[in-house]
Structure formats: structure tokens, C-alpha cells
Design an enzyme around this catalytic site. Structure first.
Site, short mmCIF file in Angstrom:
data_model
loop_
_atom_site.label_atom_id
_atom_site.label_comp_id
_atom_site.label_asym_id
_atom_site.label_seq_id
_atom_site.Cartn_x
_atom_site.Cartn_y
_atom_site.Cartn_z
N HIS A 1 0.87 -1.19 0.00
CA HIS A 1 0.00 0.00 0.00
C HIS A 1 0.91 1.23 0.00
CE1 HIS A 1 -2.78 2.95 1.87
NE2 HIS A 1 -3.77 2.14 1.52
N CYS B 1 -4.73 2.47 -3.61
CA CYS B 1 -3.47 2.99 -3.05
C CYS B 1 -2.34 1.99 -3.25
CB CYS B 1 -3.62 3.34 -1.57
SG CYS B 1 -4.82 4.61 -1.27
N ASP C 1 3.22 -4.58 8.11
CA ASP C 1 1.99 -3.78 8.03
C ASP C 1 0.81 -4.73 8.17
OD1 ASP C 1 -0.24 -2.42 7.22
OD2 ASP C 1 0.58 -1.72 5.31
N LYS D 1 -10.19 -0.83 10.48
CA LYS D 1 -10.28 -1.99 9.60
C LYS D 1 -10.57 -3.27 10.38
CE LYS D 1 -7.11 -0.06 6.16
NZ LYS D 1 -7.96 0.32 5.03
N GLN E 1 -4.42 -5.07 7.02
CA GLN E 1 -5.44 -5.97 6.48
C GLN E 1 -5.44 -7.33 7.18
OE1 GLN E 1 -7.75 -5.17 4.47
NE2 GLN E 1 -6.96 -3.21 3.70
#
Ligand SMILES: Cc1ncc(COP(=O)(O)O)c(C=O)c1O
Length: 417
Positions: free
Chosen positions: A133, A374, A210, A236, A213
Site C-alpha cells: 500500500h 493505493c 503492516d 479496519k 489488512q
């Protein structure tokens, strides 16, 4: 209903009582019941989270770490308890390894400027992957431009998996950090983080993961994975927006200078000199998002009460169903077919711009994301300007998958395909 076997026990996931806890799902959009399939962008919030946030305003609203009065003490207790909830969710060693931030983006920027910048020299390298991202590209790029360092990139295969055989060649003597996503927001790929961390550490390279998600879907143990940094966003994972967390190994956080100055991050201030508080407060300048942290803790606890494994199994069934069904729609191309996938399907349709797909589906009450997500370098890799993306949460149903498929047939009819 989804039946899941865990050990000797079979636990069904009954979706309707779960849906009943999400007020926003019970509305019509364009005269149709809402089918919300844009969960990778943001998830909806259960009543437990809404009540936790409004409960703070109704009973406990005061600034944290400051007052001696009862409300301030209660607010501080709830805020620090929320830190403990995040610690448990990630299995961090101690609450002090959890820094509250605005979200994954802010956490990555914090690590870029406070951890990496002091150690980076011209000619050094930062390694990212082709599926990142923008939040996990641009902060490193800004740093590279300032210092004269270079961004290097682990490529992805046609199915959307990392080319692990390329990793060892890219991890060099000048690599100062590897930053990669746990789960790709645009492909759904779940990366083999443990293996990647082991390879990076073997070369002495710290790793930032990261988890924006991953957290709504995947169990997480920062100690078992031995990651140096792990970041995620509350919104999220069924929590509020504007709150997220950075996990950092104690020894890293201890060594990092503050990146923003202000109230509450100090031990003492004179006009000549400031001494800073220990982590995590050193990195939480100003009044924090107290209600956000409390709402985030409520979201993590709510998901735990539903059962992450049951939720993941239900989402896996939705993914399998939707993948099979979308493949049956003429002209549909699914981008991202990794063996290990979260419930995210990016796709294109011959003769239909993703924007038109999104608009026509919206007329049917179906919310999907369209655009580059993104992840422009990834779009370029697959030779598409944009995709449509359906992303599922534990409250989605097989009936909604069917509606998506029927919606795509409607797209074909409207566009005369
Ligand atoms: C993989 C990934 N990383 C980072 C982010 C940025 O998250 P936020 O905007 O909440 O900071 C997103 C958001 O879409 C994402 O999907």
C-alpha cells in the site's frame, strides 16, 4: 451457517445474530438492502464498540494522565486498559511496547522518522515489496530522498505471491529495514511472514510488518514471529477510525527519539532542555484519542468473543464461493490468486471500467471499492489502471455473494456485453 471443527468441537458461526449487532447493515441503499462488501477499506462497527465510545462520553469523559479527579482517573484507567487489550491481541511482552497512533499510516511514519532516519546513510537500502500500500512506500521514499538512500523492491509472481527466491539476493549488507505487508489489500495474498522475518534476521535486517489488512482475519503473535515492528488501524478491525497501534520491540522503542513534541511526552521541561518520558508515552504527544482507544479495545474483545478462527473460516467459505461464482461471469479476470488468501477479491471485467462496475453495483445496493487501492505500483505490475474489489467481513453472507454475481450480470446487461 458455517460449521468449523476446532479440535473435538464443532462450532457453528451463525451470521444473523452477528449482523443484528451492526446497526448500519440494516438499511436500504438505492431502494435495495445494503450489501456492504468494502471491508478492506473500512469495516462496520458492532453495538459493543458504539456503546463503548458513547459510554466514555456519557460517563468518563476527561483528559488522561493529568487529573487527580475521579473522571480523569477512570479515563486513564480505561485508556491504559485498552493498551493492555492491544498487547494481548498481538501477544506483545508488555503494554509499554504498544504505542497508540492514528493508524497504520502514522505508525509507519513514526518508525521511518524515529527509528530508521537516525541509522540511515547515503547509499543504504530499504526493502519493500511490489504489493505494498502507498502507506508502506511513500514514507520510506521520503526518507530515501532526504538521506540519499535507495528503495529496493521484492517482486510478485503472476498469481500475486512474493518471489521469495529473489529475497535473499535483495537483502544486502546495506539493507537497513525490510517493510512488508502481512496481507495485501489489493490481492488478498497472505504473506509467509515468519519465514521472511527469519531470512531478514539472518542478515541482521529488522522487519516492519503492516498488519492493516491482517488483524481482522489472522491470529497474531509478535513474539512468535519475532517482528521488530507491527502496525495496524482500528477502523479496519471493527473499531473506530483515527486510532491504531504500533507494536515495537522494547529495545527499539527505548532507543528511539521522540518524533513529535508536546504535552505528556516529557519528564521535565525548561527553556534550556527537555527530558522525555519513557516509551510509549514518549511517542504520544498531546491529548490522545481516548475514546478511539477504548472503542478499539472493545472491538478486539468483541472479535475475540465471536472467535477469530470461526470468523476466518466463515470468510474463507465466502472467498471460495465468490471466487468460483465470479469465475463463471464472462469477462471477469481475478487479480490475485495466491494459495494463501484473505477474503479479498480484486477483479476486472472485459469492456467495463471498474468505476462503471462500482456505480452499477451501487444502484443495486452493493458497495464495492473501485480504483487503484493505493497500490499503483501493483496495478502497473498487473497492467491495469484499476480494479473492482469485493472484500468480505464476518457479517457477510452467501446471499450477498449471490447478489454480487447477479449485480455483475446486470453490469454486462447495462453495458451491452
Ligand atoms: C495494507 C494497508 N496498509 C496500510 C493502510 C493504511 O491504513 P490507514 O489509512 O488506516 O492508516 C491500508 C489502508 O487501506 C492498507 O490496506
Amino acid at each position: 451457517m458455517t460449521a468449523v471443527t476446532t479440535g473435538a468441537m464443532t462450532l457453528p458461526l451463525d451470521v444473523e445474530p452477528i449482523r443484528a449487532q451492526f446497526p448500519v447493515l440494516h438499511q436500504e441503499v438505492n431502494g435495495q438492502p445494503l450489501a456492504y462488501l468494502d471491508n478492506a477499506a473500512t469495516t462496520q462497527k458492532p453495538r459493543a464498540v458504539i456503546d463503548a465510545v458513547s459510554g466514555f462520553y456519557e460517563r468518563d469523559c476527561a483528559n488522561v494522565h493529568r487529573g487527580v479527579h475521579a473522571l480523569s482517573a477512570r479515563a486513564t484507567e480505561a485508556y491504559e486498559a485498552a493498551r493492555g487489550s492491544v498487547q494481548r491481541r498481538l501477544n506483545a511482552r508488555r503494554p509499554g511496547e504498544i504505542v497508540f497512533v492514528r493508524g497504520a499510516t502514522e505508525a509507519i511514519n513514526l518508525v521511518a522518522w524515529s527509528f530508521l532516519r537516525p541509522r540511515l546513510q547515503a547509499g543504504d537500502e530499504i526493502l519493500v515489496t511490489e504489493m505494498e500500500h502507498h502507506a508502506n512506500i511513500v514514507p520510506w521514499q521520503l526518507l530515501c530522498q532526504q538521506i540519499g538512500a535507495q528503495l529496493r523492491v521484492v517482486p510478485v509472481t503472476d498469481s500475486g505471491e512474493l518471489r521469495l527466491e529473489a529475497l535473499d539476493g535483495l537483502l544486502g549488507d546495506r539493507t537497513r529495514l525490510l517493510a512488508l505487508t502481512h496481507v495485501s489489500n489489493a490481492l488478498g495474498t497472505i504473506n509467509p511472514v515468519a519465514e521472511i522475518v527469519a531470512r531478514a534476521h539472518a542478515r541482521g535486517v529488522p522487519v516492519l510488518v503492516d498488519g492493516a489488512q491482517a488483524l481482522p482475519h489472522v491470529a497474531m503473535d509478535v513474539q512468535a514471529l519475532d517482528v521488530d515492528f507491527y502496525v495496524f488501524s482500528g477502523h479496519k478491525t471493527y473499531g473506530p477510525s483515527g486510532i491504531g497501534a504500533l507494536y515495537g520491540k522494547h529495545e527499539h522503542l527505548q532507543a528511539m527519539p521522540p518524533w513529535q513534541g508536546g504535552g505528556e511526552m516529557i519528564l521535565s521541561v525548561t527553556f534550556d532542555r527537555t527530558t522525555f518520558a519513557a516509551p510509549p508515552l514518549r511517542f504520544e504527544a498531546g491529548t490522545p484519542d481516548m475514546e478511539g482507544a477504548i472503542g478499539l479495545a472493545a472491538a478486539l474483545e468483541w472479535l475475540e468473543s465471536v472467535g477469530l478462527e470461526r470468523a476466518a473460516a466463515h470468510e474463507r467459505e465466502l472467498l471460495d464461493h465468490a471466487t468460483r461464482a465470479l469465475r463463471s461471469v464472462p469477462g471477469v479476470r481475478i487479480i490475485g490468486t495466491a494459495a494463501e488468501k484473505a477474503a479479498i477479491i480484486s477483479f476486472t471485467m472485459e469492456g467495463a471500467h471498474p468505476h462503471d462496475i462500482g456505480t452499477i453495483l451501487d444502484h443495486e445496493g452493493i458497495a464495492v471499492r473501485t480504483g487503484h487501492h493505493c497500490a499503483q505500483p501493483l496495478m502497473r505490475r498487473f497492467g491495469v489502471p484499476a480494479t473492482a474489489r469485493a472484500s468480505f467481513a464476518l457479517y457477510n453472507t452467501h446471499a450477498e455473494v449471490e447478489r454480487l454475481v447477479e449485480g455483475l450480470h446486470q453490469v454486462r446487461r447495462v453495458l451491452g456485453r
